[in-house]
Scaffold this active site. Structure first.
Site, mmCIF file in Angstrom:
data_model
loop_
_atom_site.group_PDB
_atom_site.id
_atom_site.type_symbol
_atom_site.label_atom_id
_atom_site.label_comp_id
_atom_site.label_asym_id
_atom_site.label_seq_id
_atom_site.Cartn_x
_atom_site.Cartn_y
_atom_site.Cartn_z
ATOM 1 N N ASN A 206 -5.419 6.505 15.550
ATOM 2 C CA ASN A 206 -6.465 6.171 14.588
ATOM 3 C C ASN A 206 -7.002 4.790 14.936
ATOM 4 O O ASN A 206 -6.292 3.803 14.773
ATOM 5 C CB ASN A 206 -5.882 6.139 13.169
ATOM 6 C CG ASN A 206 -5.410 7.507 12.761
ATOM 7 O OD1 ASN A 206 -6.178 8.438 12.692
ATOM 8 N ND2 ASN A 206 -4.103 7.634 12.535
ATOM 9 N N CYS B 15 4.947 -6.596 8.569
ATOM 10 C CA CYS B 15 6.021 -6.084 9.419
ATOM 11 C C CYS B 15 6.210 -7.030 10.595
ATOM 12 O O CYS B 15 5.238 -7.523 11.166
ATOM 13 C CB CYS B 15 5.678 -4.685 9.923
ATOM 14 S SG CYS B 15 7.014 -3.940 10.881
ATOM 15 N N CYS C 143 -2.117 6.866 9.683
ATOM 16 C CA CYS C 143 -1.005 6.168 10.324
ATOM 17 C C CYS C 143 -1.515 4.991 11.137
ATOM 18 O O CYS C 143 -2.474 5.122 11.886
ATOM 19 C CB CYS C 143 -0.286 7.120 11.280
ATOM 20 S SG CYS C 143 0.652 8.353 10.433
ATOM 21 N N GLU D 220 0.816 -1.206 0.000
ATOM 22 C CA GLU D 220 0.000 0.000 0.000
ATOM 23 C C GLU D 220 0.854 1.264 0.000
ATOM 24 O O GLU D 220 1.922 1.312 0.624
ATOM 25 C CB GLU D 220 -0.923 0.010 1.221
ATOM 26 C CG GLU D 220 -1.974 -1.084 1.118
ATOM 27 C CD GLU D 220 -2.966 -1.091 2.267
ATOM 28 O OE1 GLU D 220 -2.588 -0.679 3.379
ATOM 29 O OE2 GLU D 220 -4.100 -1.510 2.036
ATOM 30 N N CYS E 155 4.130 -3.818 16.543
ATOM 31 C CA CYS E 155 3.706 -2.717 17.423
ATOM 32 C C CYS E 155 2.210 -2.879 17.696
ATOM 33 O O CYS E 155 1.427 -3.110 16.777
ATOM 34 C CB CYS E 155 4.001 -1.372 16.770
ATOM 35 S SG CYS E 155 5.761 -1.147 16.419
ATOM 36 N N GLU F 265 9.268 -1.809 8.574
ATOM 37 C CA GLU F 265 10.322 -1.075 9.286
ATOM 38 C C GLU F 265 11.466 -0.839 8.291
ATOM 39 O O GLU F 265 12.201 -1.769 7.935
ATOM 40 C CB GLU F 265 10.796 -1.902 10.498
ATOM 41 C CG GLU F 265 12.112 -1.470 11.106
ATOM 42 C CD GLU F 265 12.218 0.027 11.414
ATOM 43 O OE1 GLU F 265 11.399 0.552 12.160
ATOM 44 O OE2 GLU F 265 13.163 0.666 10.878
ATOM 45 N N CYS G 82 3.349 8.594 1.008
ATOM 46 C CA CYS G 82 3.837 7.689 2.056
ATOM 47 C C CYS G 82 4.039 6.312 1.431
ATOM 48 O O CYS G 82 3.094 5.724 0.893
ATOM 49 C CB CYS G 82 2.797 7.642 3.180
ATOM 50 S SG CYS G 82 3.222 6.477 4.490
ATOM 51 N N CYS H 119 -0.691 -0.888 15.788
ATOM 52 C CA CYS H 119 -0.543 -0.740 14.335
ATOM 53 C C CYS H 119 -1.148 -1.935 13.600
ATOM 54 O O CYS H 119 -0.858 -3.088 13.915
ATOM 55 C CB CYS H 119 0.941 -0.600 14.001
ATOM 56 S SG CYS H 119 1.290 -0.674 12.241
HETATM 57 S S1 SF4 Z 1 4.397 0.899 13.506
HETATM 58 FE FE1 SF4 Z 1 5.848 0.543 11.823
HETATM 59 S S2 SF4 Z 1 7.388 -0.828 12.740
HETATM 60 FE FE2 SF4 Z 1 5.580 -0.931 14.096
HETATM 61 S S3 SF4 Z 1 4.402 -2.687 13.316
HETATM 62 FE FE3 SF4 Z 1 3.606 -0.845 12.301
HETATM 63 S S4 SF4 Z 1 4.732 -0.763 10.370
HETATM 64 FE FE4 SF4 Z 1 5.876 -2.134 11.726
#
Ligand code: SF4
Length: 349
Positions: free
Chosen positions: A293, A113, A336, A93, A117, A163, A106, A120
């Site tokens: 978000n 990933c 984000c 994306e 996190c 990342e 972006c 996310c």
């Molecule tokens: S915030 Fe960035 S590093 Fe953390 S899981 Fe999401 S995409 Fe990966």
């Protein structure tokens, strides 16, 4: 699967070397780069100042497109999110964010990933693979073509899925094309690479390309940060911020952008706000506050407006440059932390 090598995986100096190794004049690489990156022409038949032999060679030996557009969603605020398909049938994306004085793209650096996190959406989908530098660069080409009416974005941020520092070589190669005056020609200060804090690779990134650094900070204590960003257990705040203070490239250059997602009841207290300036002392800093978000897989929510006001008030006059960032494209899951939602839903379907 396309077996020919991807031409966009080579920064311009490497493309010149490659052409020379094939017995072609080095300046031909500059001509090809101008067609692809400046004029948006990817079909060698349209590269009219090249010889017929070179056009046939390009067509037969190189792949000039790494991604195809699967779908574009448009937000009511003008933001556009595209799902782009790779040659091995995976989706990545990219998000196009038009603003009054600039257009920011972006881009993603990995499919999924591994950092996990907890706030996310990408983190909850797991890791599939690194993107190649051609696939990173092609996000710019495809978005410019389908969303930007041929206009190159003025800014590129590496804040999408993945990342970036765990795919460092590909990121550096893509950045070199972005900032090469003979390729996309963006000013280095208009390119930002974001990391959750892969400490040993931050210096290497800044030594190799003179771009902006953003750190996903999100907390002022190790206890909270380790819950939000598991990598913090390996590189706690002191290790991360101490490393930044020790880098000449940080202390003598542009400010570091610290991204701080405000999450209700987790990291939004007045005490958090008061801890921030001391934590960042000695690092030229700009802090971007981003209210969380929400997404269905996450237990977290944004703070009430009054809590955000109190957080800002506690930071006022403490010597930090702070901005509160309004999220763009939340209605299309382009904000984000939201990338991967629709992609994952589509894959599951
Ligand atoms: S915030 Fe960035 S590093 Fe953390 S899981 Fe999401 S995409 Fe990966």
């Amino acid at each position: 699967m396309n077996a020919r090598p991807q031409l966009k995986s080579l920064a311009l100096d490497r493309l010149r070397d490659q052409f020379a190794a094939e017995g072609l004049p080095r300046y031909r690489a500059d001509q090809v780069a101008a067609w692809i990156y400046q004029r948006g022409v990817e079909d060698p038949r349209g590269m009219t100042d090249l010889s017929h032999e070179l056009r046939a060679h390009l067509q037969g030996s190189w792949a000039l497109r790494a991604l195809e557009v699967e779908r574009v969603d448009y937000s009511s605020d003008g933001t556009a999110k595209a799902a782009l398909r790779t040659h091995d049938d995976l989706l990545v994306e990219a998000v196009w964010i038009p603003e009054e004085d600039r257009t920011t793209l972006c881009v993603s650096t990995q499919i999924g990933c591994a950092m996990a996190c907890s706030f996310c959406a990408t983190g909850s989908m797991g890791f599939a693979r690194n993107l190649t530098s051609a696939e990173i660069v092609d996000q710019v080409c495809r978005m410019r073509e389908v969303v930007g009416s041929g206009r190159t974005p003025s800014n590129v941020v590496f804040m999408g899925m993945g990342e970036p520092l765990l795919n460092l070589d590909a990121v550096v190669e893509a950045v070199r094309l972005l900032i090469d005056p003979k390729a996309f020609g963006l000013a280095p200060r208009r390119v930002t690479v974001s990391t959750v804090g892969v400490v040993p690779r931050i210096g290497a990134l800044l030594e190799r390309v003179p771009i902006n650094l953003a750190i996903s900070l999100h907390a002022t204590t190790d206890e909270v940060r380790s819950r939000l960003v598991p990598l913090n257990r390996r590189y706690p705040l002191e290790a991360l911020l101490g490393a930044l203070r020790g880098l000449d490239s940080v202390t003598r250059r542009r400010p570091v952008f610290f991204e701080y997602t405000l999450i209700a009841g987790v990291n939004d207290s007045v005490e958090d706000a008061r801890r921030l300036p001391a934590l960042l002392a000695g690092i030229p800093s700009k802090v971007n506050l981003i209210p969380m978000n929400p997404h269905p897989d996450s237990p977290y929510a944004p703070p009430e407006a009054a809590v955000i006001d109190d957080f800002l008030a506690a930071l006022a006059g403490r010597g930090l440059t702070v901005t509160l960032r309004r999220s763009r494209g939340p209605d299309i899951q382009a904000a984000c932390g939201q990338l991967a939602l629709r992609t994952r839903a589509a894959s599951a379907a």
